[in-house]
Scaffold this active site. Structure first.
Site, PDB file in Angstrom:
ATOM      1  N   GLU A 188      19.514   0.318   1.801  1.00 20.64           N
ATOM      2  CA  GLU A 188      18.879  -0.050   3.061  1.00 20.64           C
ATOM      3  C   GLU A 188      17.417  -0.438   2.873  1.00 20.64           C
ATOM      4  O   GLU A 188      16.892  -1.268   3.624  1.00 20.64           O
ATOM      5  CB  GLU A 188      18.989   1.109   4.070  1.00 20.64           C
ATOM      6  CG  GLU A 188      20.427   1.418   4.516  1.00 20.64           C
ATOM      7  CD  GLU A 188      21.205   2.282   3.541  1.00 20.64           C
ATOM      8  OE1 GLU A 188      20.609   2.754   2.541  1.00 20.64           O
ATOM      9  OE2 GLU A 188      22.412   2.489   3.771  1.00 20.64           O
ATOM     10  N   HIS A 225      -9.141   7.838 -10.604  1.00 19.23           N
ATOM     11  CA  HIS A 225      -8.303   7.026  -9.707  1.00 19.23           C
ATOM     12  C   HIS A 225      -8.918   6.981  -8.309  1.00 19.23           C
ATOM     13  O   HIS A 225      -9.407   7.987  -7.804  1.00 19.23           O
ATOM     14  CB  HIS A 225      -6.906   7.648  -9.624  1.00 19.23           C
ATOM     15  CG  HIS A 225      -5.972   6.921  -8.691  1.00 19.23           C
ATOM     16  ND1 HIS A 225      -5.086   5.969  -9.124  1.00 19.23           N
ATOM     17  CD2 HIS A 225      -5.807   7.011  -7.340  1.00 19.23           C
ATOM     18  CE1 HIS A 225      -4.406   5.505  -8.087  1.00 19.23           C
ATOM     19  NE2 HIS A 225      -4.816   6.120  -6.993  1.00 19.23           N
ATOM     20  N   LEU A 249       3.738   2.437  -2.016  1.00 19.81           N
ATOM     21  CA  LEU A 249       4.232   1.936  -3.298  1.00 19.81           C
ATOM     22  C   LEU A 249       5.744   1.728  -3.287  1.00 19.81           C
ATOM     23  O   LEU A 249       6.471   2.318  -2.504  1.00 19.81           O
ATOM     24  CB  LEU A 249       3.808   2.891  -4.417  1.00 19.81           C
ATOM     25  CG  LEU A 249       2.294   2.843  -4.687  1.00 19.81           C
ATOM     26  CD1 LEU A 249       1.870   3.969  -5.620  1.00 19.81           C
ATOM     27  CD2 LEU A 249       1.890   1.498  -5.270  1.00 19.81           C
ATOM     28  N   GLY A 306       0.816  -1.205   0.000  1.00 17.41           N
ATOM     29  CA  GLY A 306       0.000   0.000   0.000  1.00 17.41           C
ATOM     30  C   GLY A 306       0.850   1.255   0.000  1.00 17.41           C
ATOM     31  O   GLY A 306       0.432   2.298  -0.465  1.00 17.41           O
TER      32      GLY A 306
END
Lengths: 623, 623
Positions: B364, B261, B125, B123
């Site tokens: 990382e 969207h 991205l 969720g």
């Protein structure tokens, strides 16, 4: 002997000599310090010698000259090389060079803007190139001047995704006054890099991202010179000089050897001899290209939107509208967004001031870095995304504080009150994160007029300011035009006989007022404070509330750690006075999907939950 | 009608029908919810229909089967599509599908592991592909089984640098059982993506990173089928199916339109008719490939290193040695590092157990994501980098908590006590960041034996545990073999007449003991508590100290916000009791370069500073 490039072009031999001087100085200053990164400096010394001698255009006497080129050491640990360059350019003395890494010295282990020739702090890898993209954008789209941005990168840091955000952004924007110089010395901190000397591997990637790639032997001065010439003649795309180099170049005991990262060379005197001894070359850096004057967008009168008391509006919308108005008043304001302008509402600014709006797509690190680059070049950037997604760029925020950057950030969609989208989209740690930032300001307005006033205040605020906004509509409770000083608060309910004080901010202010109404109907007078300035908190009001009401209840749409509750407690952490009874209400369980009202209820931070907690606090039977 | 792929291969028409069903169900459930992302689901429906019908190998009845493939929705907002697939596969009922986004439903706005068929939450991205890389690494290097990892990606999220960390890691590792399916629907949240339908732009980038790229029309079922066949036949490199699709495909009012969207389609009934009506197809998903059994590394006796009291050792070294010992005892322990194994000291593990050590280079985000993927597949990952650089991956840590992940993280080089390297390398906010993580554990040992014991405890700890280590040597004060329970503390100095209690952790413990010695010599008895468990804090000891000594002084090598001091204050934030006089000592000014001792002195957190603060606290005249 003076190397000068103002009239006669210095020869290759002179540049080679300067390269050796830079190595010698890196060896000497790190030996004196007993720590530092001479080997990472030595690999890039020839590259920087050619740049300093023939290509960089910079007035060392006036680092604020808007026509200056910019040089960023993305591999900040090569600071000895940078300081050796500054010494060669006459910016710092030979004596100051030897103060490297000492208490009080401006020559820190990694560069910071305490040195006037350094625009931004580096040292966390993968940040210098994204910041350089921000500078190049400023040159191309804001200043509209021909200065160039040069970024010295390491090969290890090419593993950081943020570097590829930068390659993507710059490649797509066609920033042909940006040149990355990659010192491919093959060795990272603990051993070989992933691609070692496979320059073609890097070249394929960078070409694919739209950059002109120039591969070169980084110790062949003539070839390096040609590479820089190709870079400056490149049009329509950024350029990268991929230089094959040897770490520790010139000193056999460390050259291209593992285990020699980040420490002085073993025998500095011998190393200096091997490098041909101490030199005292000086370079007269080329004058800036003073063609043109910096473009300035016009200023104008400030005409903030005004909201009627009793109307409903989301603070995120008020933020966007205020930002658009501010942009009309101040030509130095620029805005960046991470492909969510319709949610953060920076779309209002984008529509009104398209030339000063920067779409960064979903690349929060590049967005923050571009803002850092722009503020270094005299702009007033605001950047926005969801509050939750600022956690994506937090190392950049951390480093921006080391850069002494002035930034204004907005995080929308804070807290569980966003509703159905669930925890991945909820900013529940943003107040804590931004409160930890050195010198930061953290604001959380509860209505539209308050938001507008705070947006204007942020523009003049030094350091990093953060504004938290909410997704849903909240009632307008303050008349337009009222002022909300940073560090202040607003007391919304009070009486001489208040038995407790409820501290709230943002969405919980309205719940707290409703809770106070319920408590009042039960004969429990409760004070309510709108603590819109979470950092600095209004300590005077907190202390007065403690003194007068004895019980403090804090309520926030945030995890319990590090937010409003801790900001209130912080007031009492000087030991100067005993603390009253305090209870923190916050989000304690992992949320899921639900309506905004259900979320506030489930977290116990709605009016009912607040009233219950208040009663328990007064009864001495909390939890 | 049942679509089955166990004996006869379902035909193209059946897969097209299933694609329509997935669209219809996405439309229906989001319409019922009043929110959600049907259009982002509809673009990928044909891709997922083919995958579910012919390629995915998965026992829906046993999601924990170690032979199962894994499917990650990196574009987590397309959850309606995932839930529609689960319904078609018989995992959830048609009724449950319609609970999408409701209070109490497992079908959250974005997928979480509350559903047993979901390995990790998405969720935010740019996270699913990096997590998928961790799963594919587990399959190839740990389990050594032929299962595949499939990741459905959006095109917008290709702007995130973390995606390119994943492309780099997987490409270099040659993970040929990993396939990314990119739904290139051209439209992001607020408008067109950077590259829109320029599939070649993406293909160039991914090819350059070593992936096999398969471009396809994502609505041509036969072509999609061929693309999947090519993906599974790819050897030696990961594959990506770049699919050109249309957002909202199949419903004219939303198909390939901006502004559609993240919201239900305008007329759901009409949309369902346009899509051919409600269907009730079921898919019998292919059985897993049960070739082989999961490889298991052997367990053995635990033989922790022991340190003599009075010796000196850095806690980072003790961490590395304990980790190597733990690896000998437990075959499920794996370790990841971000190219600083010589600093974090995970090099001891790497040397002892090279097959279970993962070099992630300076990436990382990918490192943390790989650990999340590995713990989802029954491993016990530890990951390490500098404390400061965990801020780089913090969005991934945040999401790992939503994933209910069990992770053990170590941050070395904490605080100003690292010395000369300066603020870019100092972790000064790590305690605050990790304390905000839901359900987290935060540990900060002060000596080598304590470190070793805590490392062992972390292996069995649920949730996200964080261990903070120091760069420099500290004296060993605890005998080997002593136990340090999480949630406990150690009182190092106490008397019946203590006038204050000093709470310290890590490097400040030794300073606090020395301060107590100084105060004792002046006739001021001071209690000293080693609060090695910062979260959960030892509330009982804090309360007893408050009750018995009245004054609390907290001392930490960290910014003032969110660290040990706030953890101590938190004990009193239930309102059950008044707070004693408390003073927090912490790092308040931006550090620069200096020796470790000079740094502690400058921050006022050395023995002298602590003693001075104690006197002022008792005098009632602090600051």
């Amino acid at each position: 002997m003076a190397v000068t490039n103002t009239r006669t072009r210095p020869g290759l031999e002179q540049m080679a000599e300067l390269g050796q001087q830079l190595r010698v100085d890196a060896v000497r200053c790190s030996a004196a310090a007993g720590s530092g990164h001479p080997t990472s400096s030595m690999s890039a010394a020839d590259l920087m010698s050619v740049l300093l001698t023939r290509y960089l255009r910079y007035d060392v006497g006036d680092p604020d000259d808007p026509h200056n080129d910019h040089l960023v050491f993305s591999k900040g640990h090569a600071s000895p090389l940078l300081y050796a360059m500054l010494r060669a350019a006459g910016a710092i003395s030979a004596d100051e060079l030897m103060t490297y890494r000492r208490l009080g010295s401006r020559l820190e282990g990694h560069p910071t803007p305490r040195l006037p020739w350094v625009d931004v702090a580096t040292g966390s890898l993968g940040q210098g190139l994204p910041v350089g993209v921000g500078m190049a954008l400023t040159g191309a789209r804001l200043d509209r001047l021909p200065y160039r941005t040069w970024v010295l990168c390491g090969d290890s840091e090419l593993a950081e995704g943020s570097m590829w955000e930068a390659f993507e952004h710059a490649g797509h924007a066609g920033l042909d006054h940006l040149t990355a110089i990659v010192d491919v010395n093959r060795l990272g901190q603990r051993g070989p890099t992933r691609h070692q000397w496979d320059l073609d591997a890097y070249a394929r990637r960078m070409s694919a991202f739209g950059w002109r790639v120039i591969e070169v032997d980084g110790h062949d001065i003539a070839a390096v010179d040609r590479a820089f010439a190709q870079a400056v003649s490149t049009e329509g795309k950024p350029s990268v000089i991929l230089a094959r180099t040897r770490k520790g170049r010139g000193v056999a005991s460390v050259e291209d050897r593992e285990g020699k990262h980040g420490k002085p060379v073993p025998d500095p005197d011998e190393a200096v001899r091997e490098l041909g001894g101490v030199r005292d070359l000086t370079v007269r850096v080329r004058e800036p290209d003073r063609t043109g004057t910096p473009h300035r967008f016009p200023d104008g009168p400030l005409s903030l939107p005004a909201y009627e008391v009793g109307a409903k509006e989301a603070t995120r919308t008020a933020f966007g509208r205020a930002l658009a108005a501010l942009g009309g008043a101040r030509g130095d304001v620029v805005v960046l967004d991470g492909e969510v302008a319709d949610s953060t509402r920076t779309e209002f600014f984008a529509d009104a001031h398209p030339e000063r709006f920067f779409e960064c797509y979903i690349a929060e690190q590049q967005m923050l870095a571009a803002a850092v680059g722009m503020q270094a070049l005299r702009r007033v950037p605001f950047a926005a995304t969801f509050a939750a997604f600022w956690s994506r760029a937090f190392d950049f925020v951390r480093m921006a504080a080391v850069s002494r950057a002035d930034l204004r950030l907005c995080g929308s969609h804070a807290g569980v009150s966003i509703g159905q989208d669930g925890p991945s989209q909820m900013g529940l740690e943003d107040l804590a994160l931004f409160r930890t930032v050195h010198g930061s300001t953290v604001l959380y307005p509860c209505d539209a007029n308050q938001t507008a006033d705070l947006v204007v205040a942020m523009a003049d605020r030094a350091g990093i300011s953060y504004l938290r906004t909410n997704r849903g509509d909240t009632p307008v409770i303050y008349p337009a035009g009222e002022r909300f000083p940073i560090g202040g608060s607003r007391t919304l309910r009070r009486s001489p006989v208040d038995e407790l004080t409820i501290f709230a901010a943002g969405v919980t202010v309205h719940q707290a007022v409703e809770a106070a109404n319920r408590l009042a109907s039960e004969g429990v007078p409760a004070r309510v404070v709108d603590a819109y300035s979470v950092k600095p908190i209004d300590a005077e009001t907190v202390r007065a509330a403690a003194h007068e009401t004895g019980h403090l209840l804090t309520v926030e749409d945030h995890w319990p750690e590090g937010g409003l509750g801790d900001a209130v407690l912080e007031v009492f952490a000087t030991g100067a006075e005993p603390v009253p009874r305090v209870r923190k209400l916050a989000v304690r369980d992992m949320p899921a999907s639900a309506t905004p009202d259900e979320q506030l209820r489930a977290a116990g931070i709605d009016a009912r939950g607040i009233a219950e907690a208040a009663r328990a606090l007064l009864d001495g039977s909390p939890d």
